[in-house]
Design a protein around this motif. Structure first.
Motif, PDB file in Angstrom:
ATOM      1  N   PHE A 244      39.352  28.312  50.596  1.00  0.00           N
ATOM      2  CA  PHE A 244      38.707  28.533  49.296  1.00  0.00           C
ATOM      3  C   PHE A 244      37.470  29.416  49.448  1.00  0.00           C
ATOM      4  O   PHE A 244      37.289  30.385  48.697  1.00  0.00           O
ATOM      5  CB  PHE A 244      38.335  27.183  48.690  1.00  0.00           C
ATOM      6  CG  PHE A 244      37.368  27.253  47.542  1.00  0.00           C
ATOM      7  CD1 PHE A 244      37.780  27.650  46.280  1.00  0.00           C
ATOM      8  CD2 PHE A 244      36.029  26.929  47.725  1.00  0.00           C
ATOM      9  CE1 PHE A 244      36.878  27.722  45.221  1.00  0.00           C
ATOM     10  CE2 PHE A 244      35.129  26.989  46.674  1.00  0.00           C
ATOM     11  CZ  PHE A 244      35.560  27.390  45.416  1.00  0.00           C
ATOM     12  N   VAL A 245      36.617  29.098  50.406  1.00  0.00           N
ATOM     13  CA  VAL A 245      35.399  29.896  50.626  1.00  0.00           C
ATOM     14  C   VAL A 245      35.758  31.315  51.060  1.00  0.00           C
ATOM     15  O   VAL A 245      35.163  32.292  50.582  1.00  0.00           O
ATOM     16  CB  VAL A 245      34.481  29.223  51.663  1.00  0.00           C
ATOM     17  CG1 VAL A 245      33.288  30.128  51.988  1.00  0.00           C
ATOM     18  CG2 VAL A 245      33.992  27.872  51.152  1.00  0.00           C
ATOM     19  N   ALA A 246      36.744  31.440  51.953  1.00  0.00           N
ATOM     20  CA  ALA A 246      37.166  32.764  52.422  1.00  0.00           C
ATOM     21  C   ALA A 246      37.692  33.609  51.265  1.00  0.00           C
ATOM     22  O   ALA A 246      37.426  34.819  51.192  1.00  0.00           O
ATOM     23  CB  ALA A 246      38.230  32.623  53.504  1.00  0.00           C
ATOM     24  N   CYS A 247      38.416  32.980  50.344  1.00  0.00           N
ATOM     25  CA  CYS A 247      38.907  33.706  49.172  1.00  0.00           C
ATOM     26  C   CYS A 247      37.751  34.170  48.293  1.00  0.00           C
ATOM     27  O   CYS A 247      37.770  35.293  47.776  1.00  0.00           O
ATOM     28  CB  CYS A 247      39.843  32.815  48.359  1.00  0.00           C
ATOM     29  SG  CYS A 247      41.465  32.541  49.107  1.00  0.00           S
ATOM     30  N   GLY A 248      36.744  33.308  48.134  1.00  0.00           N
ATOM     31  CA  GLY A 248      35.577  33.682  47.343  1.00  0.00           C
ATOM     32  C   GLY A 248      34.842  34.864  47.948  1.00  0.00           C
ATOM     33  O   GLY A 248      34.463  35.806  47.242  1.00  0.00           O
ATOM     34  N   VAL A 249      34.658  34.844  49.262  1.00  0.00           N
ATOM     35  CA  VAL A 249      33.994  35.952  49.956  1.00  0.00           C
ATOM     36  C   VAL A 249      34.809  37.237  49.801  1.00  0.00           C
ATOM     37  O   VAL A 249      34.267  38.311  49.508  1.00  0.00           O
ATOM     38  CB  VAL A 249      33.798  35.615  51.450  1.00  0.00           C
ATOM     39  CG1 VAL A 249      33.283  36.824  52.217  1.00  0.00           C
ATOM     40  CG2 VAL A 249      32.842  34.438  51.614  1.00  0.00           C
ATOM     41  N   SER A 250      36.125  37.123  49.976  1.00  0.00           N
ATOM     42  CA  SER A 250      36.997  38.293  49.877  1.00  0.00           C
ATOM     43  C   SER A 250      36.999  38.872  48.473  1.00  0.00           C
ATOM     44  O   SER A 250      36.986  40.088  48.276  1.00  0.00           O
ATOM     45  CB  SER A 250      38.430  37.914  50.275  1.00  0.00           C
ATOM     46  OG  SER A 250      38.476  37.408  51.593  1.00  0.00           O
ATOM     47  N   ARG A 251      36.983  37.986  47.482  1.00  0.00           N
ATOM     48  CA  ARG A 251      37.002  38.437  46.098  1.00  0.00           C
ATOM     49  C   ARG A 251      35.729  39.215  45.749  1.00  0.00           C
ATOM     50  O   ARG A 251      35.768  40.262  45.110  1.00  0.00           O
ATOM     51  CB  ARG A 251      37.160  37.224  45.180  1.00  0.00           C
ATOM     52  CG  ARG A 251      37.501  37.606  43.744  1.00  0.00           C
ATOM     53  CD  ARG A 251      36.271  37.431  42.880  1.00  0.00           C
ATOM     54  NE  ARG A 251      36.606  37.776  41.501  1.00  0.00           N
ATOM     55  CZ  ARG A 251      35.955  38.686  40.802  1.00  0.00           C
ATOM     56  NH1 ARG A 251      34.960  39.354  41.334  1.00  0.00           N
ATOM     57  NH2 ARG A 251      36.293  38.950  39.564  1.00  0.00           N
ATOM     58  N   LEU A 252      34.588  38.711  46.223  1.00  0.00           N
ATOM     59  CA  LEU A 252      33.324  39.394  45.967  1.00  0.00           C
ATOM     60  C   LEU A 252      33.256  40.735  46.690  1.00  0.00           C
ATOM     61  O   LEU A 252      32.755  41.718  46.152  1.00  0.00           O
ATOM     62  CB  LEU A 252      32.156  38.494  46.387  1.00  0.00           C
ATOM     63  CG  LEU A 252      31.922  37.289  45.471  1.00  0.00           C
ATOM     64  CD1 LEU A 252      30.986  36.295  46.130  1.00  0.00           C
ATOM     65  CD2 LEU A 252      31.349  37.741  44.127  1.00  0.00           C
ATOM     66  N   ALA A 253      33.770  40.769  47.915  1.00  0.00           N
ATOM     67  CA  ALA A 253      33.785  42.023  48.668  1.00  0.00           C
ATOM     68  C   ALA A 253      34.655  43.057  47.957  1.00  0.00           C
ATOM     69  O   ALA A 253      34.282  44.230  47.835  1.00  0.00           O
ATOM     70  CB  ALA A 253      34.292  41.781  50.091  1.00  0.00           C
ATOM     71  N   ARG A 254      35.811  42.618  47.476  1.00  0.00           N
ATOM     72  CA  ARG A 254      36.704  43.539  46.752  1.00  0.00           C
ATOM     73  C   ARG A 254      36.034  44.049  45.487  1.00  0.00           C
ATOM     74  O   ARG A 254      36.132  45.237  45.154  1.00  0.00           O
ATOM     75  CB  ARG A 254      38.019  42.839  46.419  1.00  0.00           C
ATOM     76  CG  ARG A 254      39.019  43.755  45.706  1.00  0.00           C
ATOM     77  CD  ARG A 254      40.319  43.047  45.411  1.00  0.00           C
ATOM     78  NE  ARG A 254      40.149  41.982  44.441  1.00  0.00           N
ATOM     79  CZ  ARG A 254      41.146  41.161  44.069  1.00  0.00           C
ATOM     80  NH1 ARG A 254      42.346  41.290  44.615  1.00  0.00           N
ATOM     81  NH2 ARG A 254      40.927  40.226  43.172  1.00  0.00           N
ATOM     82  N   PHE A 255      35.350  43.164  44.772  1.00  0.00           N
ATOM     83  CA  PHE A 255      34.672  43.580  43.551  1.00  0.00           C
ATOM     84  C   PHE A 255      33.613  44.634  43.856  1.00  0.00           C
ATOM     85  O   PHE A 255      33.485  45.632  43.138  1.00  0.00           O
ATOM     86  CB  PHE A 255      34.032  42.376  42.866  1.00  0.00           C
ATOM     87  CG  PHE A 255      33.230  42.735  41.647  1.00  0.00           C
ATOM     88  CD1 PHE A 255      33.855  42.980  40.435  1.00  0.00           C
ATOM     89  CD2 PHE A 255      31.850  42.861  41.716  1.00  0.00           C
ATOM     90  CE1 PHE A 255      33.125  43.326  39.306  1.00  0.00           C
ATOM     91  CE2 PHE A 255      31.113  43.207  40.595  1.00  0.00           C
ATOM     92  CZ  PHE A 255      31.752  43.435  39.389  1.00  0.00           C
ATOM     93  N   ASN A 256      32.833  44.411  44.909  1.00  0.00           N
ATOM     94  CA  ASN A 256      31.742  45.342  45.236  1.00  0.00           C
ATOM     95  C   ASN A 256      32.248  46.745  45.558  1.00  0.00           C
ATOM     96  O   ASN A 256      31.623  47.732  45.179  1.00  0.00           O
ATOM     97  CB  ASN A 256      30.921  44.805  46.406  1.00  0.00           C
ATOM     98  CG  ASN A 256      29.997  43.677  45.985  1.00  0.00           C
ATOM     99  OD1 ASN A 256      29.843  43.392  44.807  1.00  0.00           O
ATOM    100  ND2 ASN A 256      29.385  43.020  46.948  1.00  0.00           N
ATOM    101  N   ILE A 257      33.377  46.835  46.251  1.00  0.00           N
ATOM    102  CA  ILE A 257      33.865  48.163  46.647  1.00  0.00           C
ATOM    103  C   ILE A 257      34.689  48.837  45.554  1.00  0.00           C
ATOM    104  O   ILE A 257      34.940  50.044  45.622  1.00  0.00           O
ATOM    105  CB  ILE A 257      34.687  48.101  47.951  1.00  0.00           C
ATOM    106  CG1 ILE A 257      35.967  47.275  47.749  1.00  0.00           C
ATOM    107  CG2 ILE A 257      33.847  47.547  49.092  1.00  0.00           C
ATOM    108  CD1 ILE A 257      36.895  47.305  48.965  1.00  0.00           C
ATOM    109  N   THR A 258      35.086  48.065  44.540  1.00  0.00           N
ATOM    110  CA  THR A 258      35.887  48.658  43.459  1.00  0.00           C
ATOM    111  C   THR A 258      35.151  48.679  42.128  1.00  0.00           C
ATOM    112  O   THR A 258      35.719  49.096  41.122  1.00  0.00           O
ATOM    113  CB  THR A 258      37.213  47.880  43.273  1.00  0.00           C
ATOM    114  OG1 THR A 258      36.918  46.511  42.950  1.00  0.00           O
ATOM    115  CG2 THR A 258      38.053  47.929  44.537  1.00  0.00           C
ATOM    116  N   ALA A 259      33.885  48.232  42.102  1.00  0.00           N
ATOM    117  CA  ALA A 259      33.145  48.128  40.841  1.00  0.00           C
ATOM    118  C   ALA A 259      33.067  49.470  40.117  1.00  0.00           C
ATOM    119  O   ALA A 259      33.238  49.546  38.897  1.00  0.00           O
ATOM    120  CB  ALA A 259      31.743  47.581  41.097  1.00  0.00           C
ATOM    121  N   GLU A 260      32.807  50.527  40.851  1.00  0.00           N
ATOM    122  CA  GLU A 260      32.681  51.845  40.223  1.00  0.00           C
ATOM    123  C   GLU A 260      34.002  52.280  39.599  1.00  0.00           C
ATOM    124  O   GLU A 260      34.042  52.812  38.488  1.00  0.00           O
ATOM    125  CB  GLU A 260      32.218  52.879  41.255  1.00  0.00           C
ATOM    126  CG  GLU A 260      31.964  54.252  40.654  1.00  0.00           C
ATOM    127  CD  GLU A 260      31.395  55.224  41.674  1.00  0.00           C
ATOM    128  OE1 GLU A 260      31.415  56.430  41.388  1.00  0.00           O
ATOM    129  OE2 GLU A 260      30.943  54.777  42.748  1.00  0.00           O
TER     130      GLU A 260
END
Length: 205
Positions: free
Chosen positions: A114-130
């Motif tokens: 669960f925590v790993a998914c949360g970290v991965s989701r935030l990382a994906r958001f940061n690199i695709t936000a633009e």
């Protein structure tokens, strides 16, 4: 050569960043409350831990609104926000679940997932936000459920604690698989984590 002034990084913080830090403080407070519960077994500390997660969400919402109001946002602020969210909506809810009784081997594996998914989701958001903002200043939609949705799980555990459904009395009981304990309720964390890393598009209000 100009030497950087002491604490120059702190001087660079915007007002929104302090609200982001307040989010992280709430998350850490929840972790300490769970630790205190495990030491004392006073359920009041579990309630404190659960209550700090909605407080963290309030600060998480305010930091974004303040940044837009003051028109002061930065890459550092975005990263700071993600790190605070990992603590308050990833690590802290998992720790609360552990404190409530999800302490078997399979429980721990799922909580780490669960925590790993949360970290991965935030990382994906940061690199695709633009890309997701489609050239604008604001992201139009989320890809995968936002990590603050873990608040639903925390509120569920709050109710469970209020009803005394902790440890062996946990809703769904306890199973043994290959000699290790497993609480079926932890599957909600598996589902939440899976939704966070999914490709489901959720409009951002």
């Amino acid at each position: 050569m100009n030497r950087p002034k002491p604490f120059s990084m702190i001087r660079e913080f915007h007002l929104a960043d302090w609200f982001t830090l307040a989010n992280a403080f709430c998350g850490m407070g929840a972790l300490f409350s769970v630790m205190t519960y495990l030491q004392t077994r006073e359920v009041l500390h579990l309630f404190y831990a659960c209550a700090l997660i909605p407080a963290a969400l309030v600060f998480d919402i305010l930091d974004g609104r303040i940044a837009r109001w003051r028109q002061k946002s930065s890459a550092m602020g975005r990263e700071l926000d993600s790190l605070a969210d990992v603590i308050s909506f990833g690590v802290a809810p998992a720790a609360i679940a552990y404190g409530c009784g999800m302490q078997g081997l399979y429980d721990r594996i799922i909580l780490v997932f669960f925590v790993a998914c949360g970290v991965s989701r935030l990382a994906r958001f940061n690199i695709t936000a633009e890309k997701l903002s489609e050239g604008g200043d604001k992201v139009k939609f989320f890809e995968g459920t936002p990590i603050p949705t873990s608040l639903v799980l925390v509120l569920l555990l709050w109710v469970a604690a209020a009803q005394g459904a902790l440890g062996d009395q946990m809703w769904g009981g306890r199973l043994q698989l290959a000699g290790f304990n497993f609480h079926p309720l932890v599957l909600l964390f598996a589902a939440s984590g899976s939704l966070m890393v999914s490709r489901i598009r959720i409009p951002k209000l």
